[in-house]
Scaffold this motif. Sequence first.
Motif, PDB file in Angstrom:
ATOM      1  N   SER A 126       0.916  -1.211   0.046  1.00 33.03           N
ATOM      2  CA  SER A 126       0.048  -0.091  -0.030  1.00 33.03           C
ATOM      3  C   SER A 126       0.897   1.049   0.014  1.00 33.03           C
ATOM      4  O   SER A 126       1.962   1.135   0.557  1.00 33.03           O
ATOM      5  CB  SER A 126      -0.775  -0.036   1.391  1.00 33.03           C
ATOM      6  OG  SER A 126      -1.482   1.158   1.459  1.00 33.03           O
ATOM      7  N   PRO A 127       0.531   2.242  -0.837  1.00 26.80           N
ATOM      8  CA  PRO A 127       1.020   3.558  -0.400  1.00 26.80           C
ATOM      9  C   PRO A 127       1.527   4.200   0.867  1.00 26.80           C
ATOM     10  O   PRO A 127       2.314   4.935   1.130  1.00 26.80           O
ATOM     11  CB  PRO A 127       0.451   4.491  -1.475  1.00 26.80           C
ATOM     12  CG  PRO A 127      -0.478   3.702  -2.338  1.00 26.80           C
ATOM     13  CD  PRO A 127      -0.558   2.348  -1.565  1.00 26.80           C
ATOM     14  N   ASP A 128       0.309   3.744   1.583  1.00 26.88           N
ATOM     15  CA  ASP A 128       0.284   4.009   3.118  1.00 26.88           C
ATOM     16  C   ASP A 128       1.408   3.444   4.005  1.00 26.88           C
ATOM     17  O   ASP A 128       1.520   3.689   5.198  1.00 26.88           O
ATOM     18  CB  ASP A 128      -0.961   4.288   3.503  1.00 26.88           C
ATOM     19  CG  ASP A 128      -1.898   5.001   2.963  1.00 26.88           C
ATOM     20  OD1 ASP A 128      -1.374   6.054   2.417  1.00 26.88           O
ATOM     21  OD2 ASP A 128      -3.015   4.759   2.645  1.00 26.88           O
ATOM     22  N   GLY A 177      -1.779  -4.208  -3.380  1.00 28.08           N
ATOM     23  CA  GLY A 177      -2.648  -3.058  -2.951  1.00 28.08           C
ATOM     24  C   GLY A 177      -3.258  -2.599  -4.453  1.00 28.08           C
ATOM     25  O   GLY A 177      -2.767  -2.571  -5.471  1.00 28.08           O
ATOM     26  N   HIS A 178      -4.488  -2.306  -4.430  1.00 25.63           N
ATOM     27  CA  HIS A 178      -5.208  -1.799  -5.497  1.00 25.63           C
ATOM     28  C   HIS A 178      -6.360  -1.005  -4.993  1.00 25.63           C
ATOM     29  O   HIS A 178      -6.901  -1.352  -3.850  1.00 25.63           O
ATOM     30  CB  HIS A 178      -5.768  -2.987  -6.354  1.00 25.63           C
ATOM     31  CG  HIS A 178      -6.171  -2.760  -7.762  1.00 25.63           C
ATOM     32  ND1 HIS A 178      -5.183  -2.188  -8.737  1.00 25.63           N
ATOM     33  CD2 HIS A 178      -7.286  -2.547  -8.399  1.00 25.63           C
ATOM     34  CE1 HIS A 178      -5.701  -2.286  -9.826  1.00 25.63           C
ATOM     35  NE2 HIS A 178      -7.033  -2.516  -9.772  1.00 25.63           N
ATOM     36  N   TYR A 179      -6.710  -0.095  -5.967  1.00 26.59           N
ATOM     37  CA  TYR A 179      -7.975   0.990  -5.387  1.00 26.59           C
ATOM     38  C   TYR A 179      -7.595   1.535  -4.399  1.00 26.59           C
ATOM     39  O   TYR A 179      -6.384   1.880  -4.346  1.00 26.59           O
ATOM     40  CB  TYR A 179      -9.255  -0.048  -5.102  1.00 26.59           C
ATOM     41  CG  TYR A 179      -9.605  -1.067  -6.346  1.00 26.59           C
ATOM     42  CD1 TYR A 179     -10.268  -0.407  -7.227  1.00 26.59           C
ATOM     43  CD2 TYR A 179      -9.512  -2.246  -6.420  1.00 26.59           C
ATOM     44  CE1 TYR A 179     -10.911  -1.139  -8.639  1.00 26.59           C
ATOM     45  CE2 TYR A 179     -10.029  -2.938  -7.432  1.00 26.59           C
ATOM     46  CZ  TYR A 179     -10.567  -2.636  -8.562  1.00 26.59           C
ATOM     47  OH  TYR A 179     -11.141  -3.291  -9.451  1.00 26.59           O
TER      48      TYR A 179
END
Length: 117
Positions: free
Chosen positions: A87-89, A112-114
């Motif tokens: 995830s980018p987070d 991760g997607h969306y």
Amino acid sequence: MRIDILTVVPELLESPFNHSILKRAKDKGVVEIHIHNIRDFSDDKHKKVDDYAFSGGAGMVMTIQPVESAINYLTSQRKYDHIIYTSPDGKRLNQQMANGLSTAQNIIILCGHYKGI
């Protein structure tokens, strides 16, 4: 080492894992990489894996059912050292983290997607 990758778009990952350093590692038997389409685990008749966020925010989220089914299927086959959700987070992958992961026998990576799950 075995790496199982769960993704909504497996076609995007097939080429990078069949060339260069990763191809040589696979050919030498150092690593096994298995790419799984999350849609294959969906109970929805249209193999749907996305939904709108309950908070009403912009963007789509992945429904938990196919993700949970995929992880349950894989963990019933073998024990995994790590299950990683990209995830980018999340934390940034660095050399120290990569060194630690390199000692694992089995890893699941959930792409991760969306906007999340």
